[in-house]
Design an enzyme around this catalytic site. Structure first.
Site, PDB file in Angstrom:
ATOM      1  N   ASP A  10       0.735  -1.392   0.408  1.00  0.00           N
ATOM      2  CA  ASP A  10       0.065   0.028   0.058  1.00  0.00           C
ATOM      3  C   ASP A  10       1.168   1.659   0.049  1.00  0.00           C
ATOM      4  O   ASP A  10       0.923   1.527   0.659  1.00  0.00           O
ATOM      5  CB  ASP A  10      -0.862  -0.137   0.613  1.00  0.00           C
ATOM      6  CG  ASP A  10      -1.480  -1.080   1.263  1.00  0.00           C
ATOM      7  OD1 ASP A  10      -2.030  -1.502   0.126  1.00  0.00           O
ATOM      8  OD2 ASP A  10      -2.005  -2.029   1.892  1.00  0.00           O
ATOM      9  N   LYS A  32       1.093  -7.580  -3.371  1.00  0.00           N
ATOM     10  CA  LYS A  32      -0.993  -7.517  -3.545  1.00  0.00           C
ATOM     11  C   LYS A  32      -0.310  -5.651  -3.713  1.00  0.00           C
ATOM     12  O   LYS A  32      -0.220  -5.169  -3.414  1.00  0.00           O
ATOM     13  CB  LYS A  32      -1.598  -7.236  -2.770  1.00  0.00           C
ATOM     14  CG  LYS A  32      -2.609  -6.954  -2.556  1.00  0.00           C
ATOM     15  CD  LYS A  32      -3.731  -7.689  -1.340  1.00  0.00           C
ATOM     16  CE  LYS A  32      -4.135  -6.070  -0.656  1.00  0.00           C
ATOM     17  NZ  LYS A  32      -5.139  -4.958  -1.093  1.00  0.00           N
ATOM     18  N   ASP A  59      -5.651  -6.957  -7.079  1.00  0.00           N
ATOM     19  CA  ASP A  59      -6.266  -6.343  -5.806  1.00  0.00           C
ATOM     20  C   ASP A  59      -7.681  -4.997  -5.977  1.00  0.00           C
ATOM     21  O   ASP A  59      -7.598  -4.730  -5.746  1.00  0.00           O
ATOM     22  CB  ASP A  59      -6.115  -6.055  -4.335  1.00  0.00           C
ATOM     23  CG  ASP A  59      -7.458  -5.932  -3.518  1.00  0.00           C
ATOM     24  OD1 ASP A  59      -8.387  -6.256  -4.376  1.00  0.00           O
ATOM     25  OD2 ASP A  59      -7.210  -5.762  -2.718  1.00  0.00           O
ATOM     26  N   LEU A  62     -13.490  -6.058  -9.394  1.00  0.00           N
ATOM     27  CA  LEU A  62     -14.443  -5.356  -9.908  1.00  0.00           C
ATOM     28  C   LEU A  62     -15.436  -5.755  -9.753  1.00  0.00           C
ATOM     29  O   LEU A  62     -16.149  -6.227  -9.504  1.00  0.00           O
ATOM     30  CB  LEU A  62     -14.162  -5.985 -11.794  1.00  0.00           C
ATOM     31  CG  LEU A  62     -12.989  -5.269 -12.464  1.00  0.00           C
ATOM     32  CD1 LEU A  62     -11.911  -5.273 -11.760  1.00  0.00           C
ATOM     33  CD2 LEU A  62     -12.845  -6.040 -13.808  1.00  0.00           C
ATOM     34  N   HIS A  63     -16.326  -4.993 -10.211  1.00  0.00           N
ATOM     35  CA  HIS A  63     -17.796  -4.891 -10.099  1.00  0.00           C
ATOM     36  C   HIS A  63     -18.663  -3.693 -10.968  1.00  0.00           C
ATOM     37  O   HIS A  63     -18.784  -2.825 -10.795  1.00  0.00           O
ATOM     38  CB  HIS A  63     -18.351  -4.829  -8.341  1.00  0.00           C
ATOM     39  CG  HIS A  63     -19.616  -4.948  -7.934  1.00  0.00           C
ATOM     40  ND1 HIS A  63     -20.115  -4.291  -6.981  1.00  0.00           N
ATOM     41  CD2 HIS A  63     -20.906  -5.238  -8.775  1.00  0.00           C
ATOM     42  CE1 HIS A  63     -21.652  -4.889  -6.643  1.00  0.00           C
ATOM     43  NE2 HIS A  63     -21.936  -5.252  -8.083  1.00  0.00           N
ATOM     44  N   ASP A  64     -19.544  -5.268 -12.357  1.00  0.00           N
ATOM     45  CA  ASP A  64     -19.791  -3.850 -13.560  1.00  0.00           C
ATOM     46  C   ASP A  64     -21.166  -4.761 -13.912  1.00  0.00           C
ATOM     47  O   ASP A  64     -21.234  -6.084 -13.813  1.00  0.00           O
ATOM     48  CB  ASP A  64     -18.748  -3.308 -13.613  1.00  0.00           C
ATOM     49  CG  ASP A  64     -19.630  -1.880 -14.524  1.00  0.00           C
ATOM     50  OD1 ASP A  64     -21.101  -1.424 -15.629  1.00  0.00           O
ATOM     51  OD2 ASP A  64     -18.959  -0.889 -15.071  1.00  0.00           O
ATOM     52  N   PRO A  66     -22.061  -7.751 -16.461  1.00  0.00           N
ATOM     53  CA  PRO A  66     -20.837  -8.901 -16.740  1.00  0.00           C
ATOM     54  C   PRO A  66     -21.081  -8.591 -18.008  1.00  0.00           C
ATOM     55  O   PRO A  66     -19.448  -8.966 -17.815  1.00  0.00           O
ATOM     56  CB  PRO A  66     -22.341 -10.429 -16.696  1.00  0.00           C
ATOM     57  CG  PRO A  66     -24.102  -9.367 -16.481  1.00  0.00           C
ATOM     58  CD  PRO A  66     -23.692  -8.008 -16.295  1.00  0.00           C
ATOM     59  N   ASN A  67     -21.125  -8.029 -18.851  1.00  0.00           N
ATOM     60  CA  ASN A  67     -20.377  -7.513 -20.413  1.00  0.00           C
ATOM     61  C   ASN A  67     -18.999  -6.996 -19.893  1.00  0.00           C
ATOM     62  O   ASN A  67     -17.865  -7.019 -20.553  1.00  0.00           O
ATOM     63  CB  ASN A  67     -21.302  -6.875 -21.067  1.00  0.00           C
ATOM     64  CG  ASN A  67     -20.374  -7.643 -22.903  1.00  0.00           C
ATOM     65  OD1 ASN A  67     -19.964  -7.709 -23.080  1.00  0.00           O
ATOM     66  ND2 ASN A  67     -20.168  -6.019 -23.773  1.00  0.00           N
ATOM     67  N   THR A  68     -19.010  -5.655 -19.318  1.00  0.00           N
ATOM     68  CA  THR A  68     -17.770  -4.742 -18.883  1.00  0.00           C
ATOM     69  C   THR A  68     -16.915  -5.631 -17.734  1.00  0.00           C
ATOM     70  O   THR A  68     -15.927  -6.040 -18.520  1.00  0.00           O
ATOM     71  CB  THR A  68     -18.048  -3.558 -18.388  1.00  0.00           C
ATOM     72  OG1 THR A  68     -19.519  -3.361 -19.379  1.00  0.00           O
ATOM     73  CG2 THR A  68     -17.189  -2.870 -17.528  1.00  0.00           C
ATOM     74  N   THR A 122     -15.657  -5.948   5.236  1.00  0.00           N
ATOM     75  CA  THR A 122     -15.191  -5.966   6.180  1.00  0.00           C
ATOM     76  C   THR A 122     -15.861  -4.324   7.200  1.00  0.00           C
ATOM     77  O   THR A 122     -16.357  -4.051   8.016  1.00  0.00           O
ATOM     78  CB  THR A 122     -14.083  -6.586   6.959  1.00  0.00           C
ATOM     79  OG1 THR A 122     -12.871  -4.958   6.102  1.00  0.00           O
ATOM     80  CG2 THR A 122     -14.060  -7.486   6.907  1.00  0.00           C
ATOM     81  N   GLN A 193      -7.322  -2.344  12.731  1.00  0.00           N
ATOM     82  CA  GLN A 193      -8.269  -3.717  12.146  1.00  0.00           C
ATOM     83  C   GLN A 193      -8.135  -4.241  13.266  1.00  0.00           C
ATOM     84  O   GLN A 193      -7.765  -3.954  14.436  1.00  0.00           O
ATOM     85  CB  GLN A 193      -6.524  -4.416  11.836  1.00  0.00           C
ATOM     86  CG  GLN A 193      -6.069  -4.254  10.337  1.00  0.00           C
ATOM     87  CD  GLN A 193      -7.330  -4.550   9.099  1.00  0.00           C
ATOM     88  OE1 GLN A 193      -8.254  -6.093   9.297  1.00  0.00           O
ATOM     89  NE2 GLN A 193      -6.677  -4.984   8.051  1.00  0.00           N
ATOM     90  N   ARG A 214       0.838  -3.569   6.800  1.00  0.00           N
ATOM     91  CA  ARG A 214       1.788  -3.007   7.761  1.00  0.00           C
ATOM     92  C   ARG A 214       3.040  -3.841   8.860  1.00  0.00           C
ATOM     93  O   ARG A 214       3.977  -3.207   8.919  1.00  0.00           O
ATOM     94  CB  ARG A 214       0.801  -2.017   8.784  1.00  0.00           C
ATOM     95  CG  ARG A 214       0.176  -0.328   8.056  1.00  0.00           C
ATOM     96  CD  ARG A 214      -0.795   0.256   8.645  1.00  0.00           C
ATOM     97  NE  ARG A 214      -2.045  -1.050   8.861  1.00  0.00           N
ATOM     98  CZ  ARG A 214      -2.891  -0.478   8.910  1.00  0.00           C
ATOM     99  NH1 ARG A 214      -3.203   0.994   9.281  1.00  0.00           N
ATOM    100  NH2 ARG A 214      -3.889  -1.475   8.464  1.00  0.00           N
TER     101      ARG A 214
HETATM  102  O1  C5P Z   1      -1.690  -3.222   7.192  1.00  0.00           O
HETATM  103  P1  C5P Z   1      -2.732  -4.174   6.665  1.00  0.00           P
HETATM  104  O2  C5P Z   1      -1.743  -5.850   6.930  1.00  0.00           O
HETATM  105  O3  C5P Z   1      -3.532  -4.303   7.805  1.00  0.00           O
HETATM  106  O4  C5P Z   1      -2.856  -4.788   5.202  1.00  0.00           O
HETATM  107  C1  C5P Z   1      -4.142  -4.965   4.884  1.00  0.00           C
HETATM  108  C2  C5P Z   1      -4.371  -5.597   3.725  1.00  0.00           C
HETATM  109  O5  C5P Z   1      -5.108  -6.413   3.697  1.00  0.00           O
HETATM  110  C3  C5P Z   1      -4.845  -3.635   2.951  1.00  0.00           C
HETATM  111  O6  C5P Z   1      -4.083  -3.305   2.001  1.00  0.00           O
HETATM  112  C4  C5P Z   1      -6.201  -3.395   3.103  1.00  0.00           C
HETATM  113  O7  C5P Z   1      -6.567  -3.300   2.109  1.00  0.00           O
HETATM  114  C5  C5P Z   1      -6.433  -5.450   2.624  1.00  0.00           C
HETATM  115  N1  C5P Z   1      -7.640  -5.908   2.944  1.00  0.00           N
HETATM  116  C6  C5P Z   1      -8.438  -5.599   4.349  1.00  0.00           C
HETATM  117  N2  C5P Z   1      -8.916  -6.123   4.701  1.00  0.00           N
HETATM  118  C7  C5P Z   1      -9.906  -6.629   4.195  1.00  0.00           C
HETATM  119  C8  C5P Z   1     -10.054  -6.595   2.193  1.00  0.00           C
HETATM  120  C9  C5P Z   1      -8.740  -6.048   2.324  1.00  0.00           C
HETATM  121  O8  C5P Z   1      -7.504  -5.321   5.419  1.00  0.00           O
HETATM  122  N3  C5P Z   1     -11.120  -7.296   4.303  1.00  0.00           N
END
Ligand code: C5P
Length: 235
Positions: A10, A32, A59, A62-64, A66-68, A122, A193, A214
């Site tokens: 990130d 990722k 990551d 995608l959400h649109d 089906p054709n797109t 989440t 988190q 992180r």
């Molecule tokens: O820094 P950290 O370990 O919290 O990063 C987790 C990664 O996973 C981030 O890129 C975050 O956007 C992603 N992610 C998440 N929870 C989700 C889906 C994706 O933390 N439910």
């Protein structure tokens, strides 16, 4: 592909990402790349990471219609990403179209990227589910229903919390992949988190891939933190 640790890169730019990854002179982490970096840097970043020997989870969720989604997935398959994703909320038909697009775009002799669905973000809680989306069911039931839809569409798995991985495997089978973020070392800072799990506990519960940001990117010694994650999760 087997169990692996995916490092969430990130970072704000390709330069920062490469500077971070240049520290890894031994094992090259599976990385990722999210929307922010992809939109800033474009497809070149995926090709460059692949050229540097990394596996890439793109990551873009995608959400649109089906054709797109199908046509977009055809483009993404040609970039050589190893995992791509879409929203299960786009319906079974949209997920099937995503898979068709990936198959169409995979170069001759190449391996189709794994296709994973996001169930419910989440960041969506029970109140938002009911009030904003008018879905009046317990959120864990919605998550499992979306996981089953993902399986029905023949996708490879879902992104879910490590706490949900065991239930997803029970419902969708052991071959159905679970990719789990929200990973922290036992002695580490949780950051924003809330429901976290250690790499060792995620292994125990049967998670297939852990996504770790992180705890590795902000560590005093990222290579040591990554190797520790691999030792705890892969063994
Ligand atoms: O820094 P950290 O370990 O919290 O990063 C987790 C990664 O996973 C981030 O890129 C975050 O956007 C992603 N992610 C998440 N929870 C989700 C889906 C994706 O933390 N439910």
């Amino acid at each position: 592909m087997g169990k692996d640790v995916i490092v969430a890169c990130d970072f704000a730019s390709a330069a920062d990402t490469y500077k971070f990854l240049d520290q890894f002179t031994g094992r090259k982490p599976f990385v990722k790349i999210g929307m922010e970096l992809f939109y800033a840097e474009g497809p070149a970043i995926v090709k460059e990471l692949k050229a540097r020997g990394h596996k890439v989870f793109l990551d873009l969720k995608l959400h649109d219609i089906p054709n797109t989604v199908k046509k977009s997935m055809t483009v993404l398959a040609a970039l050589g990403a190893d995992i791509v994703n879409c929203h299960a909320g786009g319906t079974i038909r949209m997920m099937e179209a995503a898979l068709e697009g990936l198959e169409a775009g995979t170069p001759e002799g190449g391996e189709r990227p794994l296709l994973i669905a996001v169930t419910q973000l989440t960041s969506t809680d029970q109140d938002a589910l009911e009030e904003d989306l008018l879905i009046e069911k317990p959120i864990d039931q919605v998550v499992m229903h979306y996981a089953l839809n993902t399986k029905k569409a023949n996708l490879d798995g879902v992104v879910c919390s490590a706490q949900e991985a065991e239930k997803v495997h029970n419902i969708c089978g052991d071959e159905f992949l679970t990719i789990t973020p929200g990973i922290r070392f036992a002695d580490g800072d949780k950051g924003d988190q809330k429901r976290v799990m250690t790499p060792a506990a995620a292994k125990e519960i049967g998670s297939d891939y852990i996504v770790v940001g992180r705890p590795i990117t902000q560590a005093a010694d990222p290579v040591e933190a990554y190797e520790r994650c691999c030792a705890d999760f892969i063994g």
